[in-house]
Design a protein around this motif. Structure first.
Motif, PDB file in Angstrom:
ATOM      1  N   LEU A 132       0.570  -1.245  -0.013  1.00 50.26           N
ATOM      2  CA  LEU A 132      -0.001   0.088   0.171  1.00 50.26           C
ATOM      3  C   LEU A 132       0.933   1.173  -0.091  1.00 50.26           C
ATOM      4  CD1 LEU A 132      -2.934   0.795   0.134  1.00 50.26           C
ATOM      5  CD2 LEU A 132      -2.714   1.178   2.622  1.00 50.26           C
ATOM      6  N   ARG A 133       0.500   2.140  -0.872  1.00 49.02           N
ATOM      7  CA  ARG A 133       0.960   3.484  -0.949  1.00 49.02           C
ATOM      8  C   ARG A 133       0.308   4.798  -0.770  1.00 49.02           C
ATOM      9  NH1 ARG A 133       2.643   7.003  -5.571  1.00 49.02           N
ATOM     10  NH2 ARG A 133       1.719   5.205  -6.836  1.00 49.02           N
ATOM     11  N   ILE A 134       0.488   5.465  -0.111  1.00 49.89           N
ATOM     12  CA  ILE A 134      -0.421   6.687   0.307  1.00 49.89           C
ATOM     13  C   ILE A 134       0.371   7.967  -0.406  1.00 49.89           C
ATOM     14  CG2 ILE A 134      -1.629   8.050   1.879  1.00 49.89           C
ATOM     15  CD1 ILE A 134      -2.568   5.199   1.837  1.00 49.89           C
ATOM     16  N   ALA A 135      -0.353   8.503  -1.411  1.00 50.85           N
ATOM     17  CA  ALA A 135       0.001   9.730  -1.845  1.00 50.85           C
ATOM     18  C   ALA A 135      -1.080  10.572  -2.406  1.00 50.85           C
ATOM     19  CB  ALA A 135       1.127   9.614  -2.908  1.00 50.85           C
ATOM     20  N   ASP A 136      -1.281  11.867  -2.467  1.00 50.65           N
ATOM     21  CA  ASP A 136      -2.212  12.744  -2.996  1.00 50.65           C
ATOM     22  C   ASP A 136      -3.503  12.251  -2.782  1.00 50.65           C
ATOM     23  OD1 ASP A 136      -0.053  13.896  -4.662  1.00 50.65           O
ATOM     24  OD2 ASP A 136      -0.171  12.008  -5.987  1.00 50.65           O
ATOM     25  N   GLY A 137      -3.900  12.139  -1.556  1.00 53.96           N
ATOM     26  CA  GLY A 137      -5.056  11.733  -0.937  1.00 53.96           C
ATOM     27  C   GLY A 137      -5.562  10.206  -1.699  1.00 53.96           C
ATOM     28  N   ARG A 138      -4.659   9.651  -1.819  1.00 55.46           N
ATOM     29  CA  ARG A 138      -5.063   8.298  -2.456  1.00 55.46           C
ATOM     30  C   ARG A 138      -4.306   7.015  -1.792  1.00 55.46           C
ATOM     31  NH1 ARG A 138      -4.762   9.702  -8.971  1.00 55.46           N
ATOM     32  NH2 ARG A 138      -6.671  11.124  -9.051  1.00 55.46           N
ATOM     33  N   ALA A 139      -4.971   6.022  -1.962  1.00 49.59           N
ATOM     34  CA  ALA A 139      -4.350   4.843  -1.363  1.00 49.59           C
ATOM     35  C   ALA A 139      -4.053   4.020  -2.676  1.00 49.59           C
ATOM     36  CB  ALA A 139      -5.224   3.872  -0.432  1.00 49.59           C
ATOM     37  N   TYR A 140      -2.795   3.736  -2.948  1.00 51.85           N
ATOM     38  CA  TYR A 140      -2.596   2.689  -4.254  1.00 51.85           C
ATOM     39  C   TYR A 140      -2.175   1.583  -3.725  1.00 51.85           C
ATOM     40  CZ  TYR A 140      -2.369   7.199  -6.642  1.00 51.85           C
ATOM     41  OH  TYR A 140      -2.316   8.507  -7.194  1.00 51.85           O
ATOM     42  N   GLY A 141      -2.661   0.445  -4.837  1.00 50.58           N
ATOM     43  CA  GLY A 141      -2.304  -0.963  -4.472  1.00 50.58           C
ATOM     44  C   GLY A 141      -3.230  -1.613  -5.219  1.00 50.58           C
ATOM     45  N   ARG A 142      -2.875  -3.095  -5.522  1.00 49.37           N
ATOM     46  CA  ARG A 142      -3.788  -3.838  -6.240  1.00 49.37           C
ATOM     47  C   ARG A 142      -4.746  -4.357  -5.346  1.00 49.37           C
ATOM     48  NH1 ARG A 142      -5.194  -3.779 -10.473  1.00 49.37           N
ATOM     49  NH2 ARG A 142      -3.865  -4.941 -11.678  1.00 49.37           N
ATOM     50  N   GLY A 143      -6.096  -4.053  -5.731  1.00 49.20           N
ATOM     51  CA  GLY A 143      -7.370  -4.602  -4.911  1.00 49.20           C
ATOM     52  C   GLY A 143      -7.834  -3.295  -4.159  1.00 49.20           C
ATOM     53  N   THR A 144      -7.165  -2.238  -3.854  1.00 51.51           N
ATOM     54  CA  THR A 144      -7.755  -1.169  -3.097  1.00 51.51           C
ATOM     55  C   THR A 144      -9.068  -0.655  -3.563  1.00 51.51           C
ATOM     56  OG1 THR A 144      -6.589   0.474  -4.612  1.00 51.51           O
ATOM     57  CG2 THR A 144      -5.491  -0.182  -2.491  1.00 51.51           C
TER      58      THR A 144
END
Length: 403
Positions: free
Chosen positions: A106-118
């Motif tokens: 999980l990567r948090i950036a720019d008000g978003r949570a990135y990652g497969r299945g998020t």
């Protein structure tokens, strides 16, 4: 399909254990590469450990080979009724996609949570698990159930055994919320889907003598053309439901395979196709027309080539969902979301039709994120969508606690 029924007893330590926030739960869920057809057991072990000692009743319903399973968690009184929060644990593959960072971290950036299945749909699962953990510390008048399934992405396959087992029980939930991504809008329905494989049989031969053989690829090409003509007719004269982006039933050919070498006339061509139907269309009637087209294509060759034929076999199917505007699930969602706008209908399929038909309960769709953010490189869900989902589920817990 096997079921396990461990019994748990809450301990004072468990009841005072802090509940991890949704983002922490999501980070752990994303870290499990639960691609369809692969194991999800480590993810289920982790979820069960979160609920261990809390008094939650947990049951696994395993695939016949034991490699993956559904998980059913019940919190609150052991009675009929209550609400199901349903989500699938499997995700689509990442091979061939250009990610900016580790797809399973999980990567948090720019008000978003990135990652497969998020977005599709561990973001909702994280919020549902968080709500379930909070529920273990409250006195509920009606139960909360979490349904976590496998192999949804390949035709809603895994959840079926769990629903069959639940249908055999004397008491059932009252309604179900499917947490697929809708931008937290309330969705009442989606099209049904049925997938098929057409096998076009010709006669092989040397390409230098091609007219003496029957090229199965030619049969397949005519079959695909017939599918296109059927689609054009549905678009022009078929029933319509303007709540959908594509307001009519669709026919789509997705895979065509055949032939082994350029100098061999192929004797087999396979075409994988699907029907996605609105509620006003009968998919069996559409399929009957396609079968008639297949016979019309093959029949003229049969006097010279007795083996000429096109067979059509089912591959996968799930029912559509069409919950009426006055359905109990929609009424509950309007109450806990505060939304009063008309329900939408989504283009993608869900397990909702299986819950509605298999358990006979009112079912609707509402979850954080948007489907066009899923299945792609750098998949993400916005943090404000997760916060909104948690707020809505907090409202649900308050309702379930009402006497």
């Amino acid at each position: 399909m096997t079921a396990q029924h461990p019994q748990t007893t809450p301990s004072p330590a468990a009841m005072t254990r802090p509940v991890p926030p949704p983002l922490e739960i999501l980070a752990r869920l994303v870290a499990f590469p639960t691609i369809s057809r692969r194991t999800n057991l480590d993810l289920l072990d982790h979820i069960e450990a979160l609920f261990a000692g809390s008094g939650a009743r947990m049951h696994r319903f395993a695939h016949e080979d034991g490699s993956r399973a559904n998980l059913w968690i019940s919190i609150g009184p052991d009675i009929a009724g209550g609400v199901v929060l349903s989500g699938h644990s499997d995700v689509v593959p990442v091979e061939g996609q250009d990610w900016s960072s580790d797809s399973f971290a999980l990567r948090i950036a720019d008000g978003r949570a990135y990652g497969r299945g998020t977005a599709d749909m561990k973001g909702f699962l994280a919020c549902a698990i968080h709500a379930g953990l909070q529920a273990t510390g409250r006195k509920l008048a009606r139960p909360l159930h979490l349904a976590i399934s496998y192999d949804e992405e390949i035709g809603c396959l895994g959840v079926r055994g769990m629903i069959e087992a639940l249908a055999a029980r004397p008491s059932r939930p009252a309604l179900c919320i499917i947490g697929e991504p809708t931008g937290m809008k309330i969705a009442s329905g989606h099209k049904g889907k049925a997938g098929f494989r057409a096998c076009c049989h010709g006669r092989e031969g040397h390409s230098a003598l091609a007219p003496r053989a029957l090229n199965a690829l030619h049969l397949g090409a005519r079959f695909v053309q017939a599918l296109e003509q059927r689609q054009e007719a549905l678009a022009a004269t078929g029933p319509r439901d303007d709540d959908y982006d594509i307001p009519y039933s669709t026919i789509h050919a997705g895979v065509m395979r055949g032939g082994t070498a350029l100098n061999i006339v192929p004797n087999l061509c396979e075409v994988d196709f699907e029907i996605r139907n609105i509620a006003e269309d009968d998919p069996e009637t559409i399929l009957a027309g396609i079968r008639a087209d297949a016979e019309t294509i093959a029949a003229p060759y049969r006097a010279t080539f007795p083996e000429a034929r096109i067979t059509i076999d089912p591959v996968t199917a799930y029912p559509g969902l069409a919950t009426p505007e006055d359905g109990a699930a929609l009424a509950l969602l309007r109450r806990i979301t505060g939304r009063n706008d008309p329900a939408i209908k989504v283009a993608f399929g869900t397990e909702g039709g299986l819950f509605a038909q298999g358990l006979g309960i009112s079912t609707a769709i509402c979850g954080p994120g948007f489907m066009d953010q899923g299945h792609r490189p750098d998949e993400f869900v916005a943090l404000d969508q997760l916060a909104e989902c948690s707020r809505v589920l907090d409202n649900l817990l308050a309702i379930l606690a009402e006497a």
